[in-house]
Design a protein around this motif. Structure first.
Motif, short mmCIF file in Angstrom:
data_model
loop_
_atom_site.label_atom_id
_atom_site.label_comp_id
_atom_site.label_asym_id
_atom_site.label_seq_id
_atom_site.Cartn_x
_atom_site.Cartn_y
_atom_site.Cartn_z
N LEU A 199 1.57 12.03 -0.21
CA LEU A 199 1.28 11.04 0.88
C LEU A 199 0.15 10.92 1.76
CD1 LEU A 199 3.97 9.31 1.91
CD2 LEU A 199 3.72 11.18 4.00
N GLY A 200 -0.27 9.73 1.38
CA GLY A 200 -1.46 9.31 2.29
C GLY A 200 -2.66 10.13 1.83
N LEU A 201 -2.72 10.61 0.91
CA LEU A 201 -3.99 11.33 0.50
C LEU A 201 -5.06 11.04 -0.48
CD1 LEU A 201 -2.40 15.09 0.91
CD2 LEU A 201 -3.81 13.90 2.50
N ALA A 202 -6.10 11.16 -0.21
CA ALA A 202 -6.95 10.65 -1.44
C ALA A 202 -6.85 11.45 -2.75
CB ALA A 202 -8.43 10.73 -0.85
N PRO A 203 -7.28 10.71 -3.87
CA PRO A 203 -6.88 11.44 -5.22
C PRO A 203 -7.50 12.70 -5.26
CG PRO A 203 -7.20 9.20 -5.54
CD PRO A 203 -7.55 9.25 -4.01
N ALA A 204 -9.01 12.81 -4.87
CA ALA A 204 -9.51 14.18 -5.08
C ALA A 204 -8.54 15.26 -4.24
CB ALA A 204 -10.80 14.21 -4.55
N ILE A 205 -8.01 15.06 -3.05
CA ILE A 205 -7.44 16.00 -2.13
C ILE A 205 -6.01 16.30 -2.95
CG2 ILE A 205 -6.40 16.35 -0.01
CD1 ILE A 205 -9.20 15.64 0.71
N GLY A 237 0.93 -1.05 0.02
CA GLY A 237 0.05 -0.01 0.01
C GLY A 237 0.90 1.35 0.06
N PRO A 238 0.31 2.35 -0.46
CA PRO A 238 1.21 3.63 -0.46
C PRO A 238 1.65 4.02 1.01
CG PRO A 238 -1.08 4.23 -1.16
CD PRO A 238 -1.03 2.44 -0.84
N ASN A 239 2.69 5.04 0.87
CA ASN A 239 2.99 5.44 2.23
C ASN A 239 1.81 5.84 3.04
OD1 ASN A 239 5.80 5.01 2.38
ND2 ASN A 239 6.15 7.06 1.30
N GLY A 240 1.58 5.67 4.26
CA GLY A 240 0.43 6.47 5.17
C GLY A 240 -0.74 5.43 5.05
N ALA A 241 -0.45 4.30 4.45
CA ALA A 241 -1.97 3.71 4.19
C ALA A 241 -2.16 2.81 5.52
CB ALA A 241 -1.60 2.55 3.02
N GLY A 242 -1.31 2.86 6.43
CA GLY A 242 -1.49 2.21 7.86
C GLY A 242 -0.69 0.79 7.97
N LYS A 243 0.10 0.58 7.31
CA LYS A 243 0.92 -0.70 7.64
C LYS A 243 1.60 -0.74 8.64
CE LYS A 243 3.34 -0.25 3.63
NZ LYS A 243 3.15 1.36 3.16
N SER A 244 2.31 0.04 9.00
CA SER A 244 2.91 0.08 10.41
C SER A 244 2.18 0.05 11.59
CB SER A 244 4.15 1.43 10.57
OG SER A 244 5.18 1.05 9.48
N THR A 245 0.99 0.86 11.32
CA THR A 245 0.04 0.96 12.39
C THR A 245 -0.34 -0.45 12.61
OG1 THR A 245 -0.66 2.96 11.83
CG2 THR A 245 -2.22 1.78 13.01
N LEU A 246 -0.71 -1.39 11.78
CA LEU A 246 -1.10 -2.58 11.75
C LEU A 246 -0.05 -3.37 12.19
CD1 LEU A 246 -3.39 -4.90 10.60
CD2 LEU A 246 -1.53 -5.25 8.62
N VAL A 247 1.12 -3.22 12.11
CA VAL A 247 2.33 -4.11 12.86
C VAL A 247 2.29 -3.85 14.40
CG1 VAL A 247 4.74 -4.31 13.14
CG2 VAL A 247 3.64 -4.06 10.70
N ASP A 248 1.95 -2.54 14.71
CA ASP A 248 1.79 -1.92 16.03
C ASP A 248 0.97 -2.59 16.60
OD1 ASP A 248 4.28 -0.80 16.15
OD2 ASP A 248 3.32 1.39 16.02
N VAL A 249 -0.50 -2.84 16.05
CA VAL A 249 -1.62 -3.35 16.78
C VAL A 249 -1.34 -4.75 16.84
CG1 VAL A 249 -3.96 -3.94 16.41
CG2 VAL A 249 -2.92 -1.67 15.86
N VAL A 250 -0.86 -5.69 16.04
CA VAL A 250 -0.80 -7.03 15.76
C VAL A 250 0.39 -7.34 17.14
CG1 VAL A 250 -0.30 -9.24 14.73
CG2 VAL A 250 -1.49 -7.26 13.86
N SER A 251 1.36 -6.58 17.22
CA SER A 251 2.32 -6.81 18.06
C SER A 251 2.36 -6.26 19.16
CB SER A 251 3.89 -6.39 17.72
OG SER A 251 3.75 -5.10 17.33
N LYS A 306 -6.62 23.47 16.56
CA LYS A 306 -5.30 22.78 16.76
C LYS A 306 -5.09 22.05 15.34
CE LYS A 306 -4.06 22.92 21.50
NZ LYS A 306 -3.56 21.98 22.40
N ALA A 307 -3.90 22.15 14.92
CA ALA A 307 -3.38 21.63 13.62
C ALA A 307 -3.58 19.98 14.00
CB ALA A 307 -2.12 21.94 13.35
N ALA A 308 -3.29 19.50 14.93
CA ALA A 308 -3.23 17.99 15.33
C ALA A 308 -4.60 17.58 14.92
CB ALA A 308 -2.90 17.69 16.80
N SER A 309 -5.77 18.16 15.08
CA SER A 309 -6.96 17.39 15.08
C SER A 309 -7.56 17.65 13.65
CB SER A 309 -7.91 17.88 16.14
OG SER A 309 -8.01 19.26 16.04
N LEU A 310 -6.85 18.21 12.79
CA LEU A 310 -7.16 18.40 11.31
C LEU A 310 -6.91 17.21 10.66
CD1 LEU A 310 -5.21 21.70 10.29
CD2 LEU A 310 -7.66 21.56 10.97
N SER A 311 -7.71 16.80 9.50
CA SER A 311 -7.49 15.83 8.58
C SER A 311 -6.27 15.86 7.82
CB SER A 311 -8.82 15.74 7.60
OG SER A 311 -8.53 16.65 6.56
N GLY A 312 -5.74 14.75 7.25
CA GLY A 312 -4.38 14.69 6.44
C GLY A 312 -4.55 15.81 5.44
#
Lengths: 577, 260, 285
Positions: free
Chosen positions: B164-170, A382-396, B132-138
């Protein structure tokens, strides 16, 4: 066979360098005892005692990476115990010494327990406040025997100045040797591991709490021994020697000289006592000595870790022999069939059901389910930021999921902490390499499989790693990653999560590593969940590939089917579709 | 297939034979690049090929180990990060580097006294100004980062992984904002892992493999050479680290990648 | 009992001032300043020395405060230069080394015998509900409150404060946005140096002591900062006052008084056991 291997890279006895150093140390001690006048003997004896406390700093700070600001309080506990025993009992001094160490050891554990989860800052503050409290409440009333004028006397055979000097030198030498051996033992290697990464330590099935506590208690006992010797040197001690500022001063000189090695601790002790003396010989005030240590400590820290002793060792090893790049083991021969421990079955080994995680507004994992069968590879892409590393953290076990379950070989492990999951056979590796650079290849592998896995020699040749005695520090980043993967695999886990094992490896190394990886499931029956960016690696290793995008499984199937799925192409390759 | 960079008289940023090390290992080895005012140069390549390290070297986050960086013709190779910024360089690092505990407006205030232009670029952030920026969407976080960059009024903007990690529309929304910046004459160096979209957007392109440029030219030219692109992009070259130029084994898995 | 509580307020106010300064510096510069009180003691003692030589109180105090500010800024720039990318353990270790050096320098210059510090508003006091409250107590508490309020205002409502917070979160990103790192760093350290010196002059005229006893106000101040979890200014202030009051009240019974010195430790213990009750992993993934 195994024992012999073991003895070669991590002997529980002495090495040749130890023997040389010990001989020099004994010769120096005897020469000093035979020639120095009482003034110098007193000064040097107190230097040895200071060195003892510096050794305790080395254990807690340089080995375990914990910043403790109450080492002189532990020393004071030892001194207090000896004073009390001397006042109340008729025990010989030799019997008081171990009791003093024992009391400090116990106090170390008592202080350590609430401090278990603390690290860095909180631990430093906690121990600082503790040392202030001990100084004010316990020591301020005076040490037992102080008012009564009840002096502690060294044992008869060490009653002369030279005798007591030699006695202290012998005890310091024995402690130094014991610490050197301990550092190479599993206990000591776990200290290094916890220093580099608590996560990696837990992921190898070791309790972080227990590891820190053992370092704390051992260090306290050594400091206590130092305090017990100090009483015998002076006859009577006062609270002034055990103030918080003294703990801070000894830490500073230990940082400067690098108490993680014995010679560093010895230098810290010597200079700690001799510099003030030199200063007054020069007609300068003695109390500028701590300023010198302060400058030295700051400079040493700004030059990297290990202080003066590490710099000296680096210099000696550079002068001694040119640093050659460690030779790799010959290309792996096919593993003997007898290693095939589990037959490849069809049972689900790792079952991840409906796992979700969110960070604030970001849904990192959204109802993810997947199954890895015994003896198979499943790739997660999956692309960067898709949640792959999060998955590893949850499973481990490093992250809690909102709902869902993780089942390993029929056991629900969802509520277990990482180390318990690891012990049940759920291992993982990290994207950021976490192999402690203070260990050797063999020393690390021995920790990683906790002595239950493949013989180290075999593991080294399987993954084409440098020979077992090679220090991890001499390995490049890619080899360290291979080492970490190798460690996780040879513990023969039921399931292993590999988080981008191939990243940063190129050319021939990568090819060989992928070939070695390919043997893991068939040889050990392990279920492997492979997180990988490199589609070729996934295509060549995995029977099943799963595609994550925005925390959701968007496709699953054979790698070729999945990679031709238009949704996957759009998500993974960013086609505007 | 590598060609030397086009002599570009109007180049706002030129990188000449730049070397950058990371943790003592050479990561970027002798890269030549140019970015023209009002145009986008796209930097492609698989993960771990040195794209981010190259940007770190250009911006001064990591000191370079050799070569030169010219901003508007002036040599900035030895200048501090802050001097480079003052001379007109802005750098959007990977991973949406908002200050998490600052509000949207405060994030902008760090870069400039008046955040007006950022809100002009992303009007949708107006209603979120005090969040706060932390609670914004990606996507919103990436808007904040781009907004900060535009407030710096740069001459050249380095962007690492806009999508990075953004939907195509975004991502399209982000690209529209970048296009607005181009219209103001800002030159953009855009690092991307998604080749297709980036090549469609950019004017020039360079493909990095093992820290060296293996393919370079106008974006449409690069696009018209799918085999070269695929080979370079998949990083399946068997070449030695010192001379990776162009050599490929050409048999990378063919069922998945670009066939445009 | 009430008398004890009021007596505790004076000490507690002092702890609060240094506790709040520690929190500010930790949040803004990522360093726990073990020398916060020593730096203040430098200023207070220098001011006292000038006063003894016939300077008037205000100019002596001003020079003393300036000395503390200069020391604090020097330490801050040293850290920004050498340890801006070092990990927490290294920074803490370096701070301890600096503290040891400052203590030694203080002993050298001022020796460790108690000396008198000019008393602000001598003799001024008033009575509330039968308890005498000195002006000194009120001033200490006001300085603590003023520190929290002014620092809170600067950080939340000024652009400089915003930039300082940005540096504390992501220093490299802030630098890439053109924030002058060194100038802002010097500002934060200078401010905490100023607060510590003003606080120490007020405290020392209220609770006279030796150089080291003033420097050792760091222990209860650390407990106060811990109560604020090294984040909250107002909680650190409340924590400081709490430690002071509990200490004072503990001398209510002679048998308790023996354990007075353990109060900061016991409070720190309780706070840490509570805040660290969940498993927390080290930051690096």
């Amino acid at each position: 066979m195994r024992r012999a291997d073991h003895a070669r890279w991590a002997p529980f006895g002495m090495r040749r360098a130890d023997l040389v150093a010990s001989t020099l140390y004994v010769a120096a001690a005897v020469a000093v005892a035979g020639s120095a006048n009482p003034f110098w003997l007193f000064l040097l004896t107190s230097a040895l005692i200071t060195a003892m406390v510096a050794v305790s700093v080395g254990v807690i700070y340089d080995n375990a990476g914990l910043l403790s600001l109450c080492q002189m309080s532990f020393a004071g506990m030892g001194a207090w115990t000896v004073g009390w025993l001397n006042l109340k009992t008729s025990l010989p001094y030799l019997a008081m010494l171990p009791l003093a160490a024992l009391v400090s050891f116990a106090v170390g554990i008592l202080v350590g327990i609430p401090a278990l989860r603390l690290r860095g800052l909180n631990l430093a503050v906690f121990t600082l406040v503790f040392s202030a409290a001990v100084a004010r409440v316990v020591f301020a009333d005076g040490f037992p025997g102080l008012i009564e004028g009840n002096r502690v006397r060294p044992p008869g055979f060490a009653s002369s100045d030279a005798g007591f000097f030699l006695f202290c030198a012998a005890i310091l030498g024995l402690v130094g040797l014991a610490v050197a051996v301990l550092r190479r033992s599993r206990t000591g290697r776990w200290w290094f591991s916890v220093r580099r990464s608590e996560r990696a330590t837990a992921a190898m099935g070791r309790s972080v709490v227990r590891t820190k506590l053992s370092a704390f208690a051992v260090s306290a006992a050594i400091a206590g021994l130092g305090g017990a010797l100090l009483v015998a040197l002076n006859g009577i001690v006062s609270a002034a020697s055990f103030q918080p500022i003294e703990s801070m001063t000894i830490l500073t000189s230990a940082l400067m000289f690098g108490a993680g090695h014995f010679e560093g601790a010895l230098l810290a002790g010597l200079f700690g006592r001799l510099i003030p003396n030199f200063l007054s010989d020069l007609g300068l005030p003695q109390d500028i000595a701590p300023m010198i240590f302060a400058v030295g400590g700051v400079l040493a820290l700004s030059q990297g870790e290990g202080g003066l002793s590490a710099a000296l060792r680096a210099l000696v090893s550079r002068l001694g022999r040119p640093r050659e790049t460690p030779a790799r083991a010959p290309v792996a021969s096919p593993l003997p069939a007898c290693r095939l421990t589990r037959l490849r079955g069809d049972g689900p080994m790792l079952d991840i059901r409906n796992v979700s995680v969110s960070y604030g507004a970001v849904q990192a994992l959204d109802d993810v389910s997947l199954t890895v069968t015994e003896g198979r590879f499943v790739g997660v892409i999956g692309p960067n930021g898709a949640g792959k590393s999060t998955l590893v953290d949850v499973v481990s076990g490093f992250l809690r999921s909102n709902g869902g379950r993780v089942v390993l070989d029929g056991t629900d492990i969802s509520s277990l902490p990482p180390r318990k999951r690891a012990r049940l056979g759920m291992r993982r590796t990290f994207q950021q390499g976490h192999t402690p650079r203070d260990l050797t290849v063999g020393g690390y592998l021995d920790l990683a499989c906790s002595g239950t896995g493949l013989p180290v020699e075999e593991a080294v040749s399987w993954f084409s790693l440098p020979p077992a005695p090679t220090p991890v520090a001499a390995l490049d980043v890619g080899s360290r990653r291979i080492l970490e993967v190798c460690g996780a695999v040879i513990s023969r886990p039921k399931a292993v999560l590999l988080d981008e094992p191939v990243a940063g490896l190129a050319g021939h190394d990568r090819k060989r590593f992928v070939e070695a990886l390919a043997l893991v499931p068939v040889t050990l029956g392990t279920a492997v969940l492979l997180i990988e960016h490199d589609l070729d690696v996934v295509a060549s290793l995995c029977d099943t590939a799963i595609v994550l995008d925005f925390g959701r499984v968007i496709a699953a199937g054979t790698p070729s089917d999945v990679l031709s799925d238009p949704d996957v192409v759009a998500a993974y390759l960013g086609r505007a579709s | 297939m590598t060609r030397p960079p086009r002599p570009a008289p109007d180049a706002v940023l030129s990188v000449e034979a730049l070397h950058v090390d990371r943790l003592g290992q050479p990561v970027v080895r002798g890269v030549n690049l140019a970015v023209n005012a009002g145009e986008v140069t796209v930097l492609l390549g698989a993960n771990g090929m040195g794209k981010s390290t190259l940007l770190d070297g250009i911006s001064g986050v990591v000191p370079s180990a050799g070569g030169r960086v010219l901003l508007g013709g002036a040599d900035i190779t030895r200048l501090s990060r802050r001097r480079r910024v003052a001379l007109g360089m802005a750098y959007v690092q990977q991973g949406r580097t908002v200050f998490p505990n600052l509000t949207v407006e405060e994030n902008f205030l760090v870069a400039a006294q008046r955040p007006q232009r950022a809100f002009d670029l992303f009007p949708e952030l107006r209603s979120r100004a005090t969040v706060k920026a932390a609670s914004l969407s990606g996507g919103e976080q990436q808007m904040v980062v781009l907004g900060r960059a535009v407030l710096q009024q740069p001459r050249v903007l380095l962007i690492d992984e806009l999508s990075l990690g953004l939907a195509p529309a975004i991502v399209n929304r982000m690209l529209a904002a970048v296009a607005d910046m181009l219209a103001e004459g800002i030159g953009v160096l855009l690092v991307e892992q998604f080749a297709d979209r980036a090549l469609a957007f950019g004017h020039h392109a360079a493909v990095l493999a093992r820290g060296a440029v293996v393919l370079q030219g106008r974006a449409d030219e690069v696009r018209s050479q799918p085999e070269q692109l695929q080979a370079a992009y998949l990083g399946e070259t068997e070449s030695t680290p010192d001379g990776p130029n162009g050599a490929t084994n050409g048999q990378a898995s063919s069922e998945n990648k670009e066939d445009a | 009992m009430l008398t004890l509580v009021v007596a505790g307020l004076a000490a507690g106010g002092a702890y609060a001032i240094f506790g709040v300064s520690i929190v500010v510096l930790h949040r803004m510069a990522g360093v726990v300043n073990f020398s916060q009180a020593v730096v203040g003691a430098f200023g207070a003692y220098f001011a006292a020395a000038l006063y003894d030589r016939g300077w008037n109180f205000l100019s002596a105090a001003a020079v003393g405060v300036a000395l503390s500010v200069a020391i604090s800024v020097a330490v801050g720039l040293l850290f920004a230069r050498l340890f801006s990318e070092a990990d927490g353990a290294v920074r803490t270790g370096a701070m301890i080394a600096v503290t040891v050096g400052l203590f030694a320098a203080g002993f050298r210059f001022f020796s460790d015998t108690p000396r008198s510090v000019p008393v602000i508003l001598p003799g001024a006091s008033f009575t509330v509900g039968g308890v005498v409250v000195t002006a000194g107590t009120i001033i200490v508490l006001l300085v603590a409150l003023a520190t929290v309020l002014s620092m809170g205002w600067v950080l939340s409502s000024t652009r400089v404060g915003t930039q300082v917070r940005a540096i504390s979160e992501l220093p490299v990103v802030a630098e890439l946005l053109g924030v002058p790192l060194f100038a802002r760093t010097a500002l934060v350290w200078g401010f905490t140096g100023l607060v510590s010196a003003v606080g120490m002059i007020v405290v020392a005229s209220n609770l006279p002591g030796s150089f080291s006893s003033l420097g050792f106000l760091i222990f209860p101040a650390m407990a106060a900062a811990l109560i604020g979890a090294f984040r909250s200014l107002s909680l650190a202030m409340v924590g400081g006052i709490l430690v002071g009051v509990v200490e004072a009240v503990s001398s209510y019974r002679p048998t308790w008084a023996e354990y007075r010195g353990a109060v900061p430790f016991l409070i720190a213990l309780v706070v840490l056991l509570w805040t660290q009750r969940h498993e927390v992993w080290d930051a690096a993934r």
